[in-house]
Design a protein around this motif. Sequence first.
Motif, short mmCIF file in Angstrom:
data_model
loop_
_atom_site.label_atom_id
_atom_site.label_comp_id
_atom_site.label_asym_id
_atom_site.label_seq_id
_atom_site.Cartn_x
_atom_site.Cartn_y
_atom_site.Cartn_z
N LYS A 150 -20.06 43.65 41.31
CA LYS A 150 -21.48 43.78 41.67
C LYS A 150 -22.34 43.94 40.43
N ASP A 151 -21.77 44.59 39.41
CA ASP A 151 -22.55 44.82 38.20
C ASP A 151 -22.98 43.53 37.54
N THR A 152 -22.21 42.46 37.80
CA THR A 152 -22.51 41.18 37.17
C THR A 152 -23.91 40.72 37.51
N PHE A 153 -24.38 41.04 38.71
CA PHE A 153 -25.67 40.53 39.16
C PHE A 153 -26.75 41.61 39.10
N ALA A 154 -26.37 42.85 38.70
CA ALA A 154 -27.31 43.97 38.79
C ALA A 154 -28.57 43.71 37.99
N PHE A 155 -28.42 43.23 36.79
CA PHE A 155 -29.60 43.07 35.95
C PHE A 155 -30.54 42.01 36.51
N GLY A 185 -33.87 43.44 51.49
CA GLY A 185 -32.79 44.07 52.22
C GLY A 185 -31.44 43.80 51.57
N PRO A 186 -30.97 42.56 51.50
CA PRO A 186 -29.67 42.31 50.85
C PRO A 186 -29.70 42.60 49.34
N MET A 187 -30.88 42.44 48.71
CA MET A 187 -30.96 42.71 47.27
C MET A 187 -30.71 44.17 46.97
N SER A 188 -31.11 45.08 47.92
CA SER A 188 -30.96 46.51 47.67
C SER A 188 -29.50 46.90 47.48
N HIS A 189 -28.57 46.15 48.08
CA HIS A 189 -27.15 46.43 47.92
C HIS A 189 -26.65 46.06 46.53
N LEU A 190 -27.36 45.18 45.83
CA LEU A 190 -26.92 44.75 44.50
C LEU A 190 -27.65 45.47 43.38
N LEU A 191 -28.65 46.29 43.77
CA LEU A 191 -29.35 47.04 42.74
C LEU A 191 -28.43 48.14 42.18
#
Length: 1576
Positions: A150-155, A185-191
């Motif tokens: 998940k960290d790969t996309f966090a930034f 909504g789905p973006m909040s899971h990748l933050l």
Amino acid sequence: MILRAMETVVSNHISELDKDMAKAVILLASSEMTKVKDLVCDWQQAASSVLVAVGKRFVGMVMEEMLGKFQPGVLPHCFVVQTLANLSISNVFGMVPFLTSVLSTMLPMLGMAKHDTMRVVFCCALQRFSESTLEYLANLDQAPDPTVRKDTFAFDISSAYDTLFYHWLQSREAKLRLAVVEALGPMSHLLPSEKLEEQLPKLLPGVLALYKKHAETSHVSKSLGQILEAAVSVGSRTLEVQLDSLLAALHAQICVPVESSSPLVTSNRKEVLRCFTVLACCSPERLLAFLLPKLDSSHERTRVGSLQVLRHIINSAAAQMEVKKPFILSSMRLPLLDTNSKVKRAVVQVISAMAHHGYLEQPGGEAMLEYIVQQCALPPDTQPQKPGNGEEPTADSVRDISVSTLYLVSTTVDRMSDVLWPYLLEFLTPVHFTGALTPLCRSLVHLAQKRQEAGTDTLLIQYDGNVTLPSPYAIATRLLTVSSSPYLGGGRGAASLCLLNILHRDIHPSLGQRWATTIPLLLEYLDEHTEETLSQKEWEEKLLVFLRDSLAVVSDNTWTCQLSLEMCKQLPCYNGTPQEKNFLYKCVGTALGAASSKDVVRKLLQELLETARYQEEAEREGLACCFGICAISHLDDTLAQLEDFVRSDVFRKSVGIFNIFKDRSDHEVEKVKGTLILCYGHVAARAPRELVLARAESDILRNMFQCFSTKVLGIKVETKDPALQLCLAQSVCMVCQAICSSAQAGSFHFSRKAELVSQMMDFIKAEPQDSLRTPIRKKAMLACTHLVSLEPELEEQAQTDMIHGCLHSVMAVLPEPEGEDGLQESLYLDTMHALEDLLRSTLRRNMTPQGLQIMVEHLSPWIKSPRGYERARALGLSACLLQFFLEHLCVSALVPFHNLGLLVGLFSPRCADLWPATRQEAVSCVYSLLYLQLGYEGFSHDYRDDVVERLLSLKDGLVHPDPAILFHTCHSVAQIIAKRLPPDQLISLLLTLFESLGDPDKNCSRAATVMINCLLKERGNMLLEKVPEIMSVLRSKLQETREEHVLQSAQHSVYLLASQHYVAVVSSLLGSPLPFDSHTCTLWRALAVEPSLTTQVLGLLLEKMNKDVPFKESRAFLLSSSPDRVATLLPLAATCALHEVTSAPASGPAVTELYPELFAGLLLRVSCTVGVQLPRNLQAKERRATSSASVSKTLDPCSSAVDALRAMLLRGGSEDVVQRMELERGWESLRTSVGHEDGVARLASAMAKFAGPRLPLVMKALLSTQSSVYEAQRVTSTAFLAELLNSNVVNDLMLLESLLNNLAARQKDPCASVRRLVLRGLANIASGSPNEVRTHGPQLLTAMISGLDDGDDPHSLVALEAMAGLAKLLGLVDPGDLRSVLLHTAIRIRPFFDSEKMEFRSVSIRLFGHLNKACHGDCEDVFLEQVVGGLVPLLLHLQDPQAPVAGACRFALRMCGPNLECEELAAVFQKHLQDGRGLHFGEFLNTTCKHLMCHFPDLLGRLVSTSLFYFKSSWEDVRAAAPMLTGFLVLHVEPQHRSQVDLEQLTAALQLLLKDPAPTVRVKAAETLGRLVKFA
């Protein structure tokens, strides 16, 4: 369209696609998608879909193409971004590895996107990329690269989040805001966790704020749920701070009214409940603390929404709610009391959830179960909820969901079995749970079966001191009673019986085996029927049989008595359901009948009588049934108890003397009496027949009438209460039925029969005639039905009155309007069936044709009623009676069905009734009658006649309203009747049909005409002897009606009869009174329809006219000089008939065929009727008719003949003859004695001119009458033939010779008129055929001379005609033929010169002139002597007072001149005597005498002596001319010739003239005397 097809092909065959083809497709789709920068959605979307479809397998190739169009620093095409987004969803594992590079390229572009459309596309892409990433991470075990984190996309997601949340979410464009929130909504899971924790205080309020900005909030709720899940997953503490606002916002969303047709709202509710689940898992106490208080809100939506949330968290957060069960149960107390349907529904759903999660096993759970049962007992909604209206769920929907919930909890939740059993049994008996019986029974059946399957052999119900459970007797009574209405409550009958069956051991141990076979049969019976088809009576009887059988199996008096007590105890529970209470009464009676304890039976019967609610009709009927059923086993006890009750204080205190006069609104007394009367009736109906006969009159009827009437001060007073009357009628009916059904009924003598019939008829007559509101009529007629069959037989008058009264009470009832109460229709049908039964019962006592006719005669006035509904009813009853008679026909010997024709004639015209039902019933009646005839002929009951069976197929034609089809069908019916009707019945059928001609229903009248004519055509050959009767009826019917169709039918009927019996028809019509009325004339004209028939009729009429003497001679007065001629009736009638027949246009061909005979016959008839009078009776009738002006023309024998002749000529094509006669007034001449010959002559002339071709046959017909005994006929025929010779047509037709010969043969006729007319005819040759005169000269001259010598004519009219004829012929005959008769003729005519009759003088003198003319230049001396002798008369008659005589003298003198051989004298005659020229007689006479004395002095003495003869002439002018002639002769004579005159004689004669009364004569005499001076 092509791109979409490509997508479909690629999707379905992706595995078959190779790389080259894939590349080509990718390039084509990419080109199509991006060739236009502007958005063309459909086209570009289709191209994008092709790329996505290919990318499922060749993602690398597609990405290569897309990334080529997705370059850093340049805003890509919208559909390039959309294709990448869609591809990430459709191929997660293939796409996610590319996302890092895609995101790094896309993030700088976010700031470049200025248009909302592009921003929406980017938001959509970020949403899809996030969703595909989360799916990839959730399935790393299947991913191609498990190292992705998940960290790969966090930034990248964090950077994108800032742009979306801080910039784009603030946009005014709603579509962009929704796209942003969907992406967050789905973006909040990748933050990153820290970033999410940091943003939650801003993010949650920001998202909640969107609820107020958007109507469609499902996307907001979905995104909020995803954010909450992300927050919970990271253990956010910030969430606690935001919880209140979150709960408030979410609760508000759940309370929004749901539109079932709106998927967005439904989706929103789903997402909101998902949010509640998240919150319940993290903060259950906070959630319940917020939620449960709202159950007491005053707003319905708040309460409903709270319950829905509660139900959801009970199901979705079971673990967190486990410890909260008591709290939640206690909080449900208020919702259980809520009356709102939506709240109720929500409560039921909550309870359902509680049942699945063990809540109901807790204390307080029973209240939840009771609530469910209460909702199951709600009454079904009678008006279904309109679709699409979700505002207010109906009670029925609450009930339905409760029923489903109860059943599901009972059958699917195992842990609930011990909770529900036996607790649910407590709800079986309370009345207010009746509506829930069906689901209760089904649940209990399932629970009991589960317990049985558990293998316990003990009873299912363990009371163990549990007093709240119902007893076995209560359960059995309750379930059996409610089973009487098996389809109520969703089929509670079957459910109750099933429960009863499974509880058999608990009810009684002995019932198991029997119920195992009987209850399934009852259930099967219910399955075979529906609520509409089930017979309530049959069903109740089956249940009673089941009860009786069960009691017999138990065979325990104690148990039976206990059951009876329980049944009586439950009776008040059914006060609100009369039908079930009625059935329970029957059950009580059945149970008491099975009880052996008489004390118990008497006691319970007494209680029933004392506690019954007599004001309820169903209860009264039920109580009576109870007593009746009980009487099957306890007749004596039952009757005794009834009598005891009548004598008891309970009854007496209601029936005091003052109750007779109390307010009539209080009917309690009558209700009690009526119930007792009903009880007696049911006792009689149910009790053993052998016991009833002995008690019927002595006990039962006596007590019934005692209850019916009351004695007041010793006077019997009968009640007028309709209910009491109905009870009595019903009970009497039952008593009579019981007697009739007894084996000893035949020997039973019912002494009170007439009294009962009279009583029933009083009831019927008291009912309103035009309406039907009570079943009194029905019950009374049913009673009469059974009474009729009992002995002794009713008197004839009593029976007639009974039938008339019953018919009138039903037939005259007005029909109910369409759409009225069905109960009223049912009552009418029942009453009509009762009337049918009564009529059948009456007919059964006299099953003979006469008996049948009597019944039909009773119905006849109704069959002919002007009201259609009455006719329909009467025909229905008739059909019913005839069918009954046919079914029970028993012919022991071949006997005639003597009234068949009459009955068929009554019913058959109704086949065309205005009412279709009546028409079909009429056919049924005819059908039955014809089969009755076959039965009387010896055919068996099962025999089927092909001809008669055709009637059934004709019924369909009678439904059709088209008159043509209708009457064609009636004709077919008549044909069938004609084929099967016995000959002896034909006339009665016809006479009956003739009566129907005056039917007020015009359709039936027309049908009667159709049938009459069909029968006459088919069977008329058998009616010879009946023709007079038929004709008489036809005439009378025509006098009664003026309907055109009747008139036409009568004409056709006469034609049909005449075509088979024309002699009889003509004879019958000739017997009609004279003068013929218009109807008789119409019937005569009917005989002119068909030429061959018309020819026969005309010939017969001619024969009738000529056969009898045309008149009789009688003296009107003894002193009259000559007898009067009176016309005979038959020829007169035949003449009038000929006139009517020939007046019909259709008679033309026949008249043409018989033209000669008709012409001759009618002409001679005219001759015989000239001056003939009517018979005295007809003269009187004529005077009456004239005074009343009832006829349009008078009857005169001669005029009738003339009119007939005229009509015959018109119809025979001789219109010109008729017209000529009218112009010349020839018809008037024919009618008079004076002008008759002239009229005949004019007719002959017209015939010769306009009807020449017909003359040969006409002449032949007339020639045959030369020997007629009637002088008038000989005269007329001779006159006609004589006038024919006046036309050249006889010569043209070569008729001259025969005509001459015939006329010559008539010269010796004893009648002078005939001889005279013969001479006229012979003379007419001169004008008609002048060229033929010379040929027949001798014959003609001989005839004329013979006429001159006719000595048998006292009036010399023959001689006159001979002279006129000679005058016409002389110029045309051969001179040689003339010479021989010249002198004789001159001598013979000389005496006529001085005839007193002008015609004789004129004709003879003119003939004398013609004789002279014929002798010009060849005058013999002997004839010259005649000329000289005629000079004096000719000269003197120039002064004749009659101009024709004077004219004749002028002509004669002109003709004589040349024969005197004196040119001067001839010149004088020619000069002075021209026709039309004035004559100076004195001058002319002077000149004439001068020439005479100059050339013929020797004639002086002869001339003077002749002149002296005229001194005594009767004509003044001639007397004056005679002395003038003498004077001029003397004046011009030479002296030597004076001696020829006797002067003395002359003087004496002149002196006498001087005394003549005429001055002119005296003057002329004096002048002559003056001239005689010359002699001196």
